[in-house]
Design a protein around this motif. Structure first.
Motif, PDB file in Angstrom:
ATOM      1  N   GLN A  60     -15.783  18.805 124.184  1.00 44.90           N
ATOM      2  CA  GLN A  60     -17.145  19.336 124.155  1.00 44.90           C
ATOM      3  C   GLN A  60     -17.411  20.022 122.814  1.00 44.90           C
ATOM      4  N   ASN A  61     -18.671  20.029 122.406  1.00 49.71           N
ATOM      5  CA  ASN A  61     -19.045  20.699 121.156  1.00 49.71           C
ATOM      6  C   ASN A  61     -18.580  22.166 121.164  1.00 49.71           C
ATOM      7  N   SER A  62     -18.141  22.660 120.027  1.00 53.31           N
ATOM      8  CA  SER A  62     -17.611  24.032 120.000  1.00 53.31           C
ATOM      9  C   SER A  62     -18.654  25.068 119.569  1.00 53.31           C
ATOM     10  N   PRO A 113     -27.623  15.275 132.459  1.00 53.02           N
ATOM     11  CA  PRO A 113     -28.415  16.322 131.793  1.00 53.02           C
ATOM     12  C   PRO A 113     -28.592  16.065 130.281  1.00 53.02           C
ATOM     13  N   GLN A 114     -27.561  15.478 129.654  1.00 50.13           N
ATOM     14  CA  GLN A 114     -27.714  15.189 128.223  1.00 50.13           C
ATOM     15  C   GLN A 114     -28.734  14.059 128.003  1.00 50.13           C
ATOM     16  N   LEU A 115     -28.630  13.022 128.841  1.00 46.42           N
ATOM     17  CA  LEU A 115     -29.571  11.894 128.703  1.00 46.42           C
ATOM     18  C   LEU A 115     -31.011  12.351 128.914  1.00 46.42           C
ATOM     19  N   LEU A 173     -32.251  15.110 128.116  1.00 45.53           N
ATOM     20  CA  LEU A 173     -32.746  15.741 126.888  1.00 45.53           C
ATOM     21  C   LEU A 173     -32.819  14.756 125.719  1.00 45.53           C
ATOM     22  N   ARG A 174     -31.909  13.793 125.711  1.00 47.20           N
ATOM     23  CA  ARG A 174     -31.820  12.888 124.555  1.00 47.20           C
ATOM     24  C   ARG A 174     -32.908  11.806 124.574  1.00 47.20           C
ATOM     25  N   THR A 175     -33.216  11.305 125.790  1.00 51.37           N
ATOM     26  CA  THR A 175     -34.148  10.175 125.874  1.00 51.37           C
ATOM     27  C   THR A 175     -35.540  10.482 125.276  1.00 51.37           C
ATOM     28  N   SER A 197     -16.413  20.006 115.072  1.00 50.23           N
ATOM     29  CA  SER A 197     -15.460  20.742 115.912  1.00 50.23           C
ATOM     30  C   SER A 197     -15.776  20.612 117.396  1.00 50.23           C
ATOM     31  N   LYS A 198     -14.718  20.376 118.161  1.00 54.98           N
ATOM     32  CA  LYS A 198     -14.849  20.192 119.610  1.00 54.98           C
ATOM     33  C   LYS A 198     -13.813  21.062 120.320  1.00 54.98           C
ATOM     34  N   ILE A 199     -13.960  21.137 121.648  1.00 54.77           N
ATOM     35  CA  ILE A 199     -12.978  21.865 122.481  1.00 54.77           C
ATOM     36  C   ILE A 199     -12.546  20.931 123.600  1.00 54.77           C
ATOM     37  N   PHE A 205     -22.185  10.945 110.592  1.00 53.60           N
ATOM     38  CA  PHE A 205     -23.135  11.286 111.656  1.00 53.60           C
ATOM     39  C   PHE A 205     -22.441  11.297 113.017  1.00 53.60           C
ATOM     40  N   SER A 206     -21.107  11.397 113.000  1.00 52.65           N
ATOM     41  CA  SER A 206     -20.312  11.376 114.226  1.00 52.65           C
ATOM     42  C   SER A 206     -20.468  10.017 114.912  1.00 52.65           C
ATOM     43  N   THR A 207     -19.919   9.887 116.099  1.00 54.40           N
ATOM     44  CA  THR A 207     -20.082   8.669 116.881  1.00 54.40           C
ATOM     45  C   THR A 207     -19.959   9.075 118.345  1.00 54.40           C
ATOM     46  N   PRO A 221     -21.234   9.641 122.426  1.00 56.27           N
ATOM     47  CA  PRO A 221     -22.465  10.046 123.127  1.00 56.27           C
ATOM     48  C   PRO A 221     -23.303  11.111 122.412  1.00 56.27           C
ATOM     49  N   HIS A 222     -22.667  11.880 121.521  1.00 56.68           N
ATOM     50  CA  HIS A 222     -23.428  12.926 120.821  1.00 56.68           C
ATOM     51  C   HIS A 222     -23.696  12.560 119.362  1.00 56.68           C
ATOM     52  N   ASN A 223     -23.572  11.266 119.036  1.00 51.39           N
ATOM     53  CA  ASN A 223     -23.800  10.909 117.620  1.00 51.39           C
ATOM     54  C   ASN A 223     -25.187  11.389 117.190  1.00 51.39           C
ATOM     55  N   CYS A 224     -25.309  11.628 115.891  1.00 51.57           N
ATOM     56  CA  CYS A 224     -26.547  12.240 115.385  1.00 51.57           C
ATOM     57  C   CYS A 224     -27.776  11.410 115.755  1.00 51.57           C
ATOM     58  N   LEU A 225     -28.640  12.030 116.481  1.00 57.96           N
ATOM     59  CA  LEU A 225     -29.854  11.368 116.942  1.00 57.96           C
ATOM     60  C   LEU A 225     -30.801  11.069 115.778  1.00 57.96           C
TER      61      LEU A 225
END
Ligand code: HEM
Length: 391
Positions: A52-54, A84-86, A88-90, A281-283, A333-335, A337-341
């Protein structure tokens, strides 16, 4: 040059690390937690939802353990997973699609040209402050349907909120104040938009979703806040880093001048070599095995993008700028599910700046004396970038 077995991803010279594994170890443990150095493992960690994001932990380490700023972070898109992420992301993704970005090109060009019209090109200009820093906040205003006169405020707020990532706890009061300002600004903007009537922009769309009961009022604010903080400061630094990289390689610059269709490839290659986000950074939310190492639940895992982007196992002659590099997919831009929108938009902004320079100022050069580019807190940053537009 970093060459010790213990690799501190936040060391001031971490970005100069040659890239990839140390002594065949693509993941290392140190006082900071774990550092992932290899491209393949970095991708595996970024795609794995058990990390998860830190950002929330970082806030807590800064003493922000409750209150509206902590609550905002805890429920923001970067912290939540799954449905919940989708959710917000959609709605945001609708405004970041390739088609929307393509349609935004003309606006981006107008923004770049408006900034350029203010420049005195008879002497070297400080490119980061006078050009790069101004663009993304103007783009946010366009996205949010805010007046362009709000751009300096947006820029300043974004820079102060994201200063969390510089990992300097003395900045806590500045960060809290900036978020207060951000929430108040968006509250006011939402009020103004309601009064004037909603439009076709992203904020109007979010407000309408709120009115239809598809997002809560708090979610509308959280979405707009996430986009404001994410869209400005990284793009400004990355744009300046790309311009710095391309202008200093005269052969590449000449090729771009004679064939501007090469600009997108050149931007990606510069993003690979000098990623603004050198560390993501992640946890670990549970015990996870990565590359033969069991990372215990709760451990910090720092994906060293600047090392992965130069991993010789993935990129041939990784230290070289290669305009013809194939399968060039850096992790800037990462990769996962949380890659940079906003990556499509960010790249378009940078391409437009480079395109403008190539076309209008093909002989532009960097004035080294007066240019300061460095790293801090896992990020490449541009202090000053002096450019002689008409040498
Ligand atoms: C060159 C500039 C930029 C860079 C280097 C960058 C980099 C990143 C990185 C590394 C992440 C985190 C991914 C992770 O946690 O795995 C991220 C997330 C995000 N970025 Fe960007 N970004 C940039 C510009 C933008 C822009 C212009 C926008 C919006 C207009 C944006 C919106 C977002 C959002 C909303 C997220 C969260 C995505 C999620 O958690 O689902 N970014 N960005």
């Amino acid at each position: 040059m970093t060459n010790a077995r213990v690799f501190d991803p936040f060391a001031p010279d971490a970005g100069q690390h040659l890239g990839g594994a140390f002594d065949d170890q693509a993941i290392l443990e140190g006082p900071f937690g774990y550092a992932v150095l290899g491209y393949e493992l970095a991708g595996a960690v970024l795609r794995d939802r058990r990390f998860q994001n830190s950002a929330l932990r970082l806030m807590e380490q800064f003493g922000i353990t409750d209150g509206p700023v902590h609550d905002f972070r805890a429920r923001s898109i970067i912290m939540v997973e799954g449905e919940p992420q989708l959710r917000l992301r959609t709605p945001l993704a609708r405004f970041m699609s390739p088609v929307t970005v393509k349609n935004t090109r003309a606006v981006l060009r107008t923004i770049v040209e408006a900034i350029a019209d203010d420049l005195d090109d008879s002497a070297p200009i400080e490119f980061h402050n006078t050009v790069a820093r101004r663009i993304p906040s103007m783009v946010y205003c366009h996205l949010a349907g805010a007046p362009m006169s709000d751009a300096p405020k947006v820029q300043s707020i974004s820079e102060r909120t994201l200063s969390l990532l510089s990992r300097d706890p003395s900045l806590t009061p500045t960060i809290l104040e900036a978020y207060d300002e951000l929430f108040a600004y968006l509250d006011d903007l939402i009020g103004r938009k309601r009064e004037e009537g909603l439009g076709e922009d992203m904020l109007s769309y979010l407000i309408a979703l709120g009115d239809e009961g598809k997002l809560t009022e708090l979610e509308v604010l959280t979405e707009a806040t996430s986009m404001l903080e994410a869209s400005s400061v990284n793009t400004a630094h990355q744009a300046a880093l790309v311009v710095w990289t391309l202008l200093r390689d005269r052969n590449v610059w000449k090729r771009l001048s004679s064939d501007p269709t090469l600009i997108p490839a050149a931007v990606v290659e510069a993003l690979r070599l000098y990623p603004r986000t050198g560390v993501v950074s992640k946890i670990a939310t549970e015990d996870v095995e990565v590359g033969g190492v069991v990372i215990p639940r709760g451990a910090d895992v720092h994906v060293a993008v600047w090392s992965a982007n130069r991993d010789p196992e993935r990129f041939e002659n990784p230290e070289l700028f290669d305009l013809d590099r194939e399968r060039n997919q850096p992790l800037t831009f990462s990769t996962g599910p949380h890659n940079c929108l906003g990556q499509g938009l960010a790249k378009a902004e940078i391409e437009e700046v480079v395109g403008f320079l190539v076309e209008r100022y093909p002989n532009a050069t960097v004035v080294e004396d007066g240019t300061r580019v460095g790293q801090a807190g896992g990020r490449w940053l541009v202090d000053t970038l002096l450019v002689d537009l008409k040498p």
